[in-house]
Design a protein around this motif. Structure first.
Motif, mmCIF file in Angstrom:
data_model
loop_
_atom_site.group_PDB
_atom_site.id
_atom_site.type_symbol
_atom_site.label_atom_id
_atom_site.label_comp_id
_atom_site.label_asym_id
_atom_site.label_seq_id
_atom_site.Cartn_x
_atom_site.Cartn_y
_atom_site.Cartn_z
ATOM 1 N N GLU A 21 0.781 -1.552 -0.060
ATOM 2 C CA GLU A 21 -0.586 0.204 -0.255
ATOM 3 C C GLU A 21 0.477 1.209 0.074
ATOM 4 O OE1 GLU A 21 -2.531 -0.092 3.368
ATOM 5 O OE2 GLU A 21 -3.746 -1.506 2.029
ATOM 6 N N LEU A 22 2.004 1.243 0.530
ATOM 7 C CA LEU A 22 3.280 2.702 0.582
ATOM 8 C C LEU A 22 3.975 2.388 -0.814
ATOM 9 C CD1 LEU A 22 3.884 2.445 4.227
ATOM 10 C CD2 LEU A 22 2.415 3.281 3.175
ATOM 11 N N SER A 23 3.883 1.102 -1.209
ATOM 12 C CA SER A 23 4.397 1.174 -2.991
ATOM 13 C C SER A 23 3.404 1.391 -3.830
ATOM 14 C CB SER A 23 5.107 -0.348 -3.113
ATOM 15 O OG SER A 23 5.600 -0.319 -4.102
ATOM 16 N N GLY A 85 18.639 8.044 -1.296
ATOM 17 C CA GLY A 85 18.008 7.842 -0.427
ATOM 18 C C GLY A 85 16.701 7.217 -0.984
ATOM 19 N N TYR A 86 15.439 6.621 -0.232
ATOM 20 C CA TYR A 86 14.627 5.637 -1.449
ATOM 21 C C TYR A 86 12.926 6.232 -0.877
ATOM 22 C CZ TYR A 86 18.382 2.770 -2.192
ATOM 23 O OH TYR A 86 19.229 2.454 -2.653
ATOM 24 N N ASP A 87 12.289 6.468 -1.633
ATOM 25 C CA ASP A 87 10.548 6.305 -1.077
ATOM 26 C C ASP A 87 10.530 5.580 -0.006
ATOM 27 O OD1 ASP A 87 10.261 8.785 -3.172
ATOM 28 O OD2 ASP A 87 10.639 7.074 -4.527
ATOM 29 N N LEU A 88 10.534 4.278 -0.183
ATOM 30 C CA LEU A 88 10.111 3.165 1.040
ATOM 31 C C LEU A 88 11.199 2.666 1.491
ATOM 32 C CD1 LEU A 88 8.086 2.303 2.303
ATOM 33 C CD2 LEU A 88 7.503 0.137 0.542
ATOM 34 N N VAL A 89 11.408 2.397 2.198
ATOM 35 C CA VAL A 89 12.620 1.768 3.254
ATOM 36 C C VAL A 89 11.647 0.629 4.029
ATOM 37 C CG1 VAL A 89 14.470 1.288 4.458
ATOM 38 C CG2 VAL A 89 14.124 2.827 3.206
ATOM 39 N N VAL A 90 12.041 -0.840 4.023
ATOM 40 C CA VAL A 90 11.247 -1.662 4.301
ATOM 41 C C VAL A 90 13.165 -2.847 5.001
ATOM 42 C CG1 VAL A 90 9.667 -3.516 3.847
ATOM 43 C CG2 VAL A 90 9.443 -1.764 2.413
ATOM 44 N N ALA A 91 12.421 -2.954 6.320
ATOM 45 C CA ALA A 91 12.857 -4.045 7.060
ATOM 46 C C ALA A 91 11.942 -4.405 8.378
ATOM 47 C CB ALA A 91 14.618 -2.767 8.719
ATOM 48 N N HIS A 265 1.148 11.258 0.617
ATOM 49 C CA HIS A 265 1.961 9.171 0.660
ATOM 50 C C HIS A 265 0.638 8.471 2.066
ATOM 51 C CE1 HIS A 265 2.708 8.324 -3.368
ATOM 52 N NE2 HIS A 265 4.190 9.601 -3.129
ATOM 53 N N LEU A 266 0.347 9.817 2.622
ATOM 54 C CA LEU A 266 -0.737 10.153 4.062
ATOM 55 C C LEU A 266 -1.477 8.842 3.623
ATOM 56 C CD1 LEU A 266 0.090 13.298 5.686
ATOM 57 C CD2 LEU A 266 1.423 10.945 6.199
ATOM 58 N N ARG A 267 -2.608 8.122 4.584
ATOM 59 C CA ARG A 267 -2.869 6.828 4.762
ATOM 60 C C ARG A 267 -3.701 6.674 5.989
ATOM 61 N NH1 ARG A 267 -2.177 2.278 6.230
ATOM 62 N NH2 ARG A 267 -4.173 1.453 5.146
ATOM 63 N N GLN A 268 -5.186 6.003 6.021
ATOM 64 C CA GLN A 268 -5.382 6.057 7.523
ATOM 65 C C GLN A 268 -5.112 4.914 7.956
ATOM 66 O OE1 GLN A 268 -9.661 6.188 7.415
ATOM 67 N NE2 GLN A 268 -10.312 5.693 9.608
#
Length: 547
Positions: A21-23, A85-91, A265-268
């Motif tokens: 959803e964040l991608s 930098g990156y738009d999304l970092v997943v760890a 890209h904010l979401r509930q």
């Protein structure tokens, strides 16, 4: 790191849904550490530009062959050039396996700061952090695991990182990120199926508390089924929920943070998210809402997948029955069982009942001022089943939990699950036959087979185990060392009781044999000679004179 592998990540529908959803198309994504291939595939399918950092050379080579569209980096996180930098970092694997043996070990604060700096303005970070005080660590019973598994090369106990969710969020805030959501993840950080956050976390007045008891019990049953543990984690988590301390015993904490910048890209974020084999759902005061439906077959072995949850303001039927059994309050126990039987009979037609109510456990039944109702259900029968079988199955399963968990109840400790099921069913004004009991057990085996994917051989073994539940039987799903010790005590108690009964019976038989031998000797003596008859006459005369 050569000749090494960290490939232990398990697919997880809940994390995959949240991350994708964040991608999106054209967004740059950094995946730090080992993650399941299904997540990488979902990101690339969605059009993201993925970079995957792995410390193992073997894993990196395998990842490059499996995902040719992904940029794969091999080495330590501290040596990687992550600019601009990156738009999304997943760890979501945590920070324990971002260090490598090829250089100095970065402290936890350095790893967290590095992840935060890898997020470009307006980007997001999705981080899972292991809770060393979590229930999965407290009940773990796996000697030598650290020496068997490559992935455990760096002991989690050596991490000097945050030991609480508030410490974790404070570290990320100090690194310049804004916290969007922080969840307590259950049952384990590498495969969470329940995320609790927002105002629901620790709120004893939340209307979702009864739901959470059932949802978390099911999550821990699925995760720890057949695994050796020190003690049943469901009891620990249940006590934590009653105290509002579920954050303390959570398997880990999932934090979603963003770097200040573009907020497009904010979401509930929902307070409670549930990810099971049936799909991904959110739970709120309005009930269960599906976010990602299940894409597999809806029907299995005569059962339909039916995720159900209803608004609720009352108490759990199973918890109330446990409390009444412990207090030996037979009168109120009869009232509760009778009320449940009347509710189930009221939903039946022509002696048969369908829908989730037919297969709902007592742990999934809530009682409000209006009466019982299905609080949480997962399966429904394709064809209606006899009401008496549905009633016997529910009460028999409750009896199994009473016996195998060693819970106190008003009846003798030597009572079996079948005996208790007959007593409880009798309280509802119904009788139980051997055929009804076997039909109820077969129905339970069908439900467990659909829930846990049991093979035909496993089904036969499971059926025999269910039919053989006695006072000394250990729990059939999560057999902890504490529960096994309790079962052993019950077996010894029952054996000592039987030995005492045998000794008492032998003494009674010996006493009666002695009396019979004496009487037989007297009869033979009196019948054989005149002197004996005279002696008997003198004995009677003596008794008359004495009287």
């Amino acid at each position: 790191m050569f000749a090494w592998s960290d490939r232990s990540a398990r697919p997880n529908a809940l994390l995959t849904r949240l991350i994708t959803e964040l991608s999106g198309p054209g967004r740059s994504v950094l995946v730090a550490g080992p993650h399941p291939d299904e997540l990488i595939t979902a990101l690339t399918t969605g059009g993201a530009e993925v970079t995957w950092l792995l410390r193992s050379l073997t894993d990196a080579e395998q990842a490059a062959r499996t995902h040719p569209a992904v940029t794969v980096l091999a080495g330590a996180f501290g040596k990687a050039d992550l600019t601009p930098g990156y738009d999304l970092v997943v760890a979501t694997d945590g920070i324990q396996r971002l260090n490598s043996a090829e250089g100095d070990q970065l402290p936890a604060a350095g790893l967290l700061d590095g992840l935060a700096r890898a997020v470009r303005p307006g980007g997001s970070l999705v981080l899972m952090h292991d809770n060393q005080l979590g229930a999965h660590h407290t009940v773990r019973l796996d000697p030598g695991a650290r020496h068997r598994d490559d992935a455990a090369w760096y002991p989690a106990e050596a991490v000097d990182g945050p030991a609480a969710r508030t410490q974790l969020t404070a570290e990320l805030t100090g690194s310049g990120l804004v916290i969007d959501a922080a969840y307590a993840a259950f049952p384990e950080p590498d495969a969470p199926t329940v995320l609790i956050g927002g105002e629901t976390l620790g709120d004893l007045a939340s209307p979702l508390r009864p739901w959470l008891h059932t949802v978390l019990a099911q999550a821990y049953t699925t995760a720890f089924r057949g695994r050796p543990v020190l003690s049943d984690p469901r009891r620990l988590v249940g006590r934590a929920l009653r105290a509002g301390a579920e954050d303390t015993v959570a398997g880990g904490w999932l934090v979603v943070a963003r770097a200040p910048g573009d907020a497009g890209h904010l979401r509930q974020w929902h307070d409670v998210l549930i990810g099971v084999a049936h799909g991904v759902h959110r739970l709120d005061a309005g009930g269960l809402r599906t976010l990602a439906p299940y894409e597999g077959p809806r029907e299995q072995d005569g059962l339909l997948r039916a995720e159900v949850a209803q608004p609720f303001d009352g108490y759990l039927l199973e918890e109330r029955l446990f409390a009444l059994c412990a207090a030996a309050d037979v009168r109120r126990l009869r009232q509760e069982v009778t009320q449940y039987e009347a509710w189930l009979s009221g939903r039946s037609r022509d002696g048969a009942v369908d829908g989730p109510a037919a297969l709902a456990d007592l742990s999934g039944i809530g009682v409000t001022a209006a009466g019982p109702d299905v609080l949480f259900g997962r399966w429904a029968p394709v064809e209606p089943i006899p009401t008496r079988i549905a009633l016997v199955r529910a009460l028999w399963q409750f009896a199994v939990r009473l016996v195998t968990a060693g819970r106190p109840h008003p009846w003798p400790i030597t009572a079996s699950a079948s005996d208790l099921a007959a007593i409880l069913t009798g309280m509802a004004g119904r009788s139980v036959t051997e055929e009804d009991l076997r039909a109820a057990v077969d129905l339970q085996v069908t439900i467990d087979a659909a829930e846990f994917g049991l093979s035909p051989a496993d089904r036969r073994a499971h059926r025999l185990a269910l039919l053989a539940v006695q006072p000394g039987t250990a729990p059939l799903d999560v057999a902890g060392y504490g529960e096994l010790a309790e079962a052993l005590w019950r077996q010894r108690y029952q054996a000592s009781h039987l030995l005492a009964m045998m000794e008492w019976t032998e003494q009674i038989i010996a006493s009666r044999d002695s009396q019979l031998s004496r009487m037989e000797w007297e009869l033979r003596f009196h019948r054989s000679r005149v002197t004996g008859r005279a002696l008997m006459a003198a004995k009677r005369a003596y008794r008359m004179i004495k009287k």
